[in-house]
Design a protein around this motif. Structure first.
Motif, PDB file in Angstrom:
ATOM      1  N   ASN A  24       0.817  -1.221   0.000  1.00 49.95           N
ATOM      2  CA  ASN A  24       0.000   0.000   0.000  1.00 49.95           C
ATOM      3  C   ASN A  24       0.846   1.263   0.000  1.00 49.95           C
ATOM      4  O   ASN A  24       0.473   2.273  -0.589  1.00 49.95           O
ATOM      5  CB  ASN A  24      -0.940   0.007   1.210  1.00 49.95           C
ATOM      6  N   SER A  25       1.980   1.200   0.663  1.00 48.37           N
ATOM      7  CA  SER A  25       2.850   2.385   0.742  1.00 48.37           C
ATOM      8  C   SER A  25       3.781   2.498  -0.462  1.00 48.37           C
ATOM      9  O   SER A  25       4.577   3.431  -0.545  1.00 48.37           O
ATOM     10  CB  SER A  25       3.668   2.353   2.036  1.00 48.37           C
ATOM     11  N   LYS A  26       3.703   1.534  -1.389  1.00 44.15           N
ATOM     12  CA  LYS A  26       4.488   1.546  -2.636  1.00 44.15           C
ATOM     13  C   LYS A  26       5.992   1.616  -2.383  1.00 44.15           C
ATOM     14  O   LYS A  26       6.728   2.293  -3.082  1.00 44.15           O
ATOM     15  CB  LYS A  26       4.053   2.712  -3.542  1.00 44.15           C
ATOM     16  N   ARG A  27       6.426   0.905  -1.350  1.00 45.20           N
ATOM     17  CA  ARG A  27       7.867   0.817  -1.078  1.00 45.20           C
ATOM     18  C   ARG A  27       8.447  -0.357  -1.875  1.00 45.20           C
ATOM     19  O   ARG A  27       7.733  -1.282  -2.259  1.00 45.20           O
ATOM     20  CB  ARG A  27       8.099   0.618   0.418  1.00 45.20           C
ATOM     21  N   SER A  28       9.755  -0.313  -2.102  1.00 48.38           N
ATOM     22  CA  SER A  28      10.419  -1.341  -2.916  1.00 48.38           C
ATOM     23  C   SER A  28      11.141  -2.345  -2.026  1.00 48.38           C
ATOM     24  O   SER A  28      11.404  -2.093  -0.848  1.00 48.38           O
ATOM     25  CB  SER A  28      11.412  -0.700  -3.881  1.00 48.38           C
ATOM     26  N   CYS A  29      11.469  -3.482  -2.626  1.00 48.28           N
ATOM     27  CA  CYS A  29      12.234  -4.517  -1.914  1.00 48.28           C
ATOM     28  C   CYS A  29      12.992  -5.341  -2.948  1.00 48.28           C
ATOM     29  O   CYS A  29      12.387  -5.861  -3.890  1.00 48.28           O
ATOM     30  CB  CYS A  29      11.299  -5.400  -1.108  1.00 48.28           C
ATOM     31  N   ALA A  30      14.306  -5.431  -2.789  1.00 51.10           N
ATOM     32  CA  ALA A  30      15.128  -6.215  -3.726  1.00 51.10           C
ATOM     33  C   ALA A  30      15.372  -7.614  -3.160  1.00 51.10           C
ATOM     34  O   ALA A  30      15.469  -7.792  -1.937  1.00 51.10           O
ATOM     35  CB  ALA A  30      16.462  -5.525  -3.978  1.00 51.10           C
ATOM     36  N   LEU A  31      15.452  -8.581  -4.070  1.00 47.25           N
ATOM     37  CA  LEU A  31      15.731  -9.961  -3.678  1.00 47.25           C
ATOM     38  C   LEU A  31      16.909 -10.476  -4.499  1.00 47.25           C
ATOM     39  O   LEU A  31      16.893 -10.393  -5.732  1.00 47.25           O
ATOM     40  CB  LEU A  31      14.506 -10.848  -3.922  1.00 47.25           C
ATOM     41  N   PRO A  38      15.222  -4.567   1.943  1.00 46.92           N
ATOM     42  CA  PRO A  38      14.078  -3.653   1.936  1.00 46.92           C
ATOM     43  C   PRO A  38      14.475  -2.250   1.476  1.00 46.92           C
ATOM     44  O   PRO A  38      15.597  -1.779   1.729  1.00 46.92           O
ATOM     45  CB  PRO A  38      13.635  -3.637   3.407  1.00 46.92           C
ATOM     46  N   ASP A  39      13.535  -1.592   0.787  1.00 47.19           N
ATOM     47  CA  ASP A  39      13.699  -0.184   0.377  1.00 47.19           C
ATOM     48  C   ASP A  39      14.935   0.055  -0.484  1.00 47.19           C
ATOM     49  O   ASP A  39      15.594   1.088  -0.374  1.00 47.19           O
ATOM     50  CB  ASP A  39      13.740   0.738   1.612  1.00 47.19           C
ATOM     51  N   LEU A  40      15.261  -0.898  -1.322  1.00 43.83           N
ATOM     52  CA  LEU A  40      16.396  -0.723  -2.236  1.00 43.83           C
ATOM     53  C   LEU A  40      15.981  -1.151  -3.638  1.00 43.83           C
ATOM     54  O   LEU A  40      15.615  -2.303  -3.862  1.00 43.83           O
ATOM     55  CB  LEU A  40      17.594  -1.552  -1.759  1.00 43.83           C
ATOM     56  N   ASP A  41      16.008  -0.192  -4.582  1.00 35.62           N
ATOM     57  CA  ASP A  41      15.675  -0.524  -5.965  1.00 35.62           C
ATOM     58  C   ASP A  41      16.624   0.120  -6.966  1.00 35.62           C
ATOM     59  O   ASP A  41      16.449  -0.014  -8.170  1.00 35.62           O
ATOM     60  CB  ASP A  41      14.220  -0.129  -6.279  1.00 35.62           C
ATOM     61  N   ASP A  42      17.644   0.827  -6.453  1.00 36.35           N
ATOM     62  CA  ASP A  42      18.605   1.489  -7.337  1.00 36.35           C
ATOM     63  C   ASP A  42      19.516   0.448  -7.987  1.00 36.35           C
ATOM     64  O   ASP A  42      20.263  -0.248  -7.297  1.00 36.35           O
ATOM     65  CB  ASP A  42      19.443   2.486  -6.529  1.00 36.35           C
ATOM     66  N   ARG A  43      19.457   0.349  -9.318  1.00 32.74           N
ATOM     67  CA  ARG A  43      20.222  -0.696 -10.024  1.00 32.74           C
ATOM     68  C   ARG A  43      21.722  -0.503  -9.880  1.00 32.74           C
ATOM     69  O   ARG A  43      22.479  -1.471  -9.861  1.00 32.74           O
ATOM     70  CB  ARG A  43      19.838  -0.727 -11.501  1.00 32.74           C
ATOM     71  N   VAL A  52      30.477 -17.553  -7.447  1.00 29.75           N
ATOM     72  CA  VAL A  52      29.047 -17.401  -7.190  1.00 29.75           C
ATOM     73  C   VAL A  52      28.384 -16.681  -8.353  1.00 29.75           C
ATOM     74  O   VAL A  52      28.995 -15.812  -8.983  1.00 29.75           O
ATOM     75  CB  VAL A  52      28.796 -16.638  -5.864  1.00 29.75           C
ATOM     76  N   SER A  53      27.160 -17.077  -8.671  1.00 35.51           N
ATOM     77  CA  SER A  53      26.330 -16.382  -9.654  1.00 35.51           C
ATOM     78  C   SER A  53      25.137 -15.802  -8.910  1.00 35.51           C
ATOM     79  O   SER A  53      24.651 -16.398  -7.943  1.00 35.51           O
ATOM     80  CB  SER A  53      25.857 -17.355 -10.738  1.00 35.51           C
ATOM     81  N   ILE A  54      24.673 -14.626  -9.364  1.00 38.52           N
ATOM     82  CA  ILE A  54      23.628 -13.911  -8.623  1.00 38.52           C
ATOM     83  C   ILE A  54      22.519 -13.447  -9.566  1.00 38.52           C
ATOM     84  O   ILE A  54      22.790 -12.886 -10.633  1.00 38.52           O
ATOM     85  CB  ILE A  54      24.212 -12.692  -7.877  1.00 38.52           C
ATOM     86  N   GLY A  55      21.276 -13.702  -9.156  1.00 37.99           N
ATOM     87  CA  GLY A  55      20.113 -13.179  -9.859  1.00 37.99           C
ATOM     88  C   GLY A  55      19.430 -12.142  -8.993  1.00 37.99           C
ATOM     89  O   GLY A  55      19.303 -12.322  -7.774  1.00 37.99           O
ATOM     90  N   VAL A  56      19.004 -11.023  -9.604  1.00 34.18           N
ATOM     91  CA  VAL A  56      18.412  -9.909  -8.850  1.00 34.18           C
ATOM     92  C   VAL A  56      17.020  -9.603  -9.389  1.00 34.18           C
ATOM     93  O   VAL A  56      16.830  -9.458 -10.603  1.00 34.18           O
ATOM     94  CB  VAL A  56      19.286  -8.634  -8.953  1.00 34.18           C
ATOM     95  N   ALA A  57      16.046  -9.490  -8.485  1.00 34.21           N
ATOM     96  CA  ALA A  57      14.699  -9.055  -8.839  1.00 34.21           C
ATOM     97  C   ALA A  57      14.260  -7.999  -7.830  1.00 34.21           C
ATOM     98  O   ALA A  57      14.695  -8.016  -6.678  1.00 34.21           O
ATOM     99  CB  ALA A  57      13.727 -10.238  -8.842  1.00 34.21           C
TER     100      ALA A  57
END
Length: 505
Positions: free
Chosen positions: A96-103, A157-162, A191-196
């Motif tokens: 609802n607050s439109k916050r971002s989250c990276a995984l 949490p709260d991280l979307d800057d590429r 290590v290999s890493i996938g980001v969404a």
């Protein structure tokens, strides 16, 4: 617990299994009390009559049990269950607050060969050290968990800057790739890493995990030790892969598969000594499909065995035809790691050889160094069986695995195939040159032939010839050719004619 107890006592209510913390004890104690108010004949309150039981131990056991259900025993990190719960809760509260989250999904490269070679205690210690390195880099920015096996997950949490995410992923790759000193050995993995990133790549936890998984798949496909961000094209790519997997089920019953053969020549004379068998797929609607596209899918499924037996049959048939035309060569067939310990596949090889006019001694099975390290004992038994049949074993991609000299001595192999990554620049790079020369000397000391693959220039071939390589393979000599072009190629034995065939191909 004081307030409910005071209330119950004041109201003279019956107390049933009420947990209370005992004040004044050195260690926190928990009692479970039950009691009933007692009155005299005139109704005056006399006190409570009941019992108290020390439940501190059972409380601690329950707390430990709850912790074990949410944390990984080996690394102390959150486990898959806790990470799923945390991601779901985070996304739900952020929606609802439109916050971002990276995984971030992390999968270790080359961990399994290390684990199998050095044993599970070393592998466990390696995972603990990896967990510590990831935790050190992430710090308070997010939650780190072990997703299972050699796969880790990071919630940010709260991280979307590429830019920031890419920098973080690169730091993780660099840190995890540093050597690990364990029991006197310096172990190296990657290590290999996938980001969404939510909400852009998914609103629900399952969607975000799937997106990060697809990005991880792309990172591994790009050569490992890389990171990739999820994109919509990856979803389409996954759909295409599923469709190709479906088509693989029936492809052997069609005429869509064809064989090409890449010449392997004597390094000194450039006379053809062998052909590597390579399968090609001309799909009716998708056109030419690269082996890099469908071979990994066949290996992931059960289709690789039937496909390899198909290649073996075609190779034996073509070898017989070439021999009848006076061409004395051998055929090399690639054997997947999945097939090494398969008795069904081994029986299939025996059956095909029994019905062929071509001798087993005309065959070479190429197995990668990493394939033999996946399960060394099973690989050794399988390779011994193939050698007893009369088949020569070639150790492919040598130099990229983790095998020791002792292990190399025990393998029933006839030749080493130096990986192209060392060959390509050996004529101009001193360290690669040293590696090639050392490998040649080692192989010859063990009585093995040496094949150099990936030769793309005359200078490279000249160096390898001078370094003592026995056989040579690469685009400078020839690209893979259809069967009907091989006789003309072999009958042309001058360098200029080879160049003509290369250009035409």
């Amino acid at each position: 617990t004081n307030r409910p107890l005071a209330f119950l006592l004041g109201a003279r209510n019956t107390i049933t299994f009420l947990p209370v913390r005992v004040a004044g004890s050195a260690d926190p104690m928990l009692w479970e009390i039950s009691g009933k108010a007692s009155f005299d004949e005139e109704g005056n309150f006399l006190g409570y009559r009941g019992s108290a039981r020390d439940v501190t131990e059972s409380r601690d056991r329950q707390r430990d049990s709850e912790r074990m259900a949410q944390y990984d025993d080996l690394t102390g990190l959150a486990n898959r269950r806790r990470m799923d719960m945390m991601l779901g809760n985070t996304l739900a509260s952020y929606r609802n607050s439109k916050r971002s989250c990276a995984l971030l999904m992390l999968d270790l490269d080359r961990f399994k060969p290390v684990n199998d070679t050095y044993g599970h205690p070393v592998g466990d210690e390696l995972l603990r050290q990896v967990a510590a390195r990831i935790t050190k880099i992430i710090g308070s920015k997010g939650e780190v968990g072990r997703f299972g096996g050699d796969e880790f997950q990071v919630i940010l949490p709260d991280l979307d800057d590429r830019g920031q995410l890419g920098e973080l992923a690169q730091r993780l790759i660099q840190m995890i790739s540093q050597p690990y000193p364990i029991n006197g050995s310096r172990l190296v993995i990657g290590v290999s890493i996938g980001v969404a990133v939510a909400p852009y790549d998914g609103f629900e936890a399952a969607d975000l995990v799937k997106a990060a998984d697809l990005a991880l798949y792309a990172a591994k496909g790009g050569g490992r030790a890389q990171y990739r961000f999820y994109s919509g094209e990856m979803k389409e790519g996954a759909k295409r892969r599923r469709q190709i997997e479906e088509d693989l089920r029936s492809v052997l019953d069609t005429d869509q598969l064809a064989m090409h053969y890449q010449p392997i020549v004597d390094a000194k004379t450039e006379a053809v000594a062998c052909f590597e068998s390579l399968i090609r797929w001309h799909h009716p609607t998708r056109g030419y499909l690269s082996p890099d596209t469908f071979i990994p899918l066949a290996e992931k499924s059960d289709h690789i065995a039937d496909m390899t037996l198909f290649v073996l049959q075609r190779t034996l048939r073509d070898l017989a035809q070439w021999r009848s035309a006076g061409l004395e060569v051998k055929g090399a067939v690639n054997i997947s790691a999945r097939l090494l310990a398969s008795q069904v596949f081994s029986d299939g090889v025996r059956s095909i050889l029994a019905g062929s006019d071509t001798a087993a001694s005309d065959l070479i099975f190429e197995v990668t160094e990493s394939a033999t390290m996946a399960d060394p004992a099973a690989a050794l038994r399988a390779l011994e069986g193939y050698r007893e049949m009369g088949i020569t074993i070639s150790l492919d991609d040598y130099g990229t695995g983790q095998s020791t000299l002792t292990y190399l001595k025990t393998l029933p192999i006839g030749e080493l195939k130096i990986d192209r990554s060392f060959v390509e620049h050996a004529h101009e790079d001193n360290s690669d040159a040293l590696l090639v020369r050392s490998t040649v000397n080692l192989a010859h000391a063990l009585g093995l032939r040496v094949v150099a693959e990936g030769i793309e220039t005359k200078e490279c071939l000249d160096f390898l010839r001078e370094a003592g390589c026995d056989l040579a393979q690469g685009y400078f000599i020839s690209r893979p050719l259809p069967a009907d072009q091989l006789l003309p190629f072999c009958q042309d034995d001058t360098a200029s004619s080879h160049q003509q065939v290369r250009t035409a191909a």
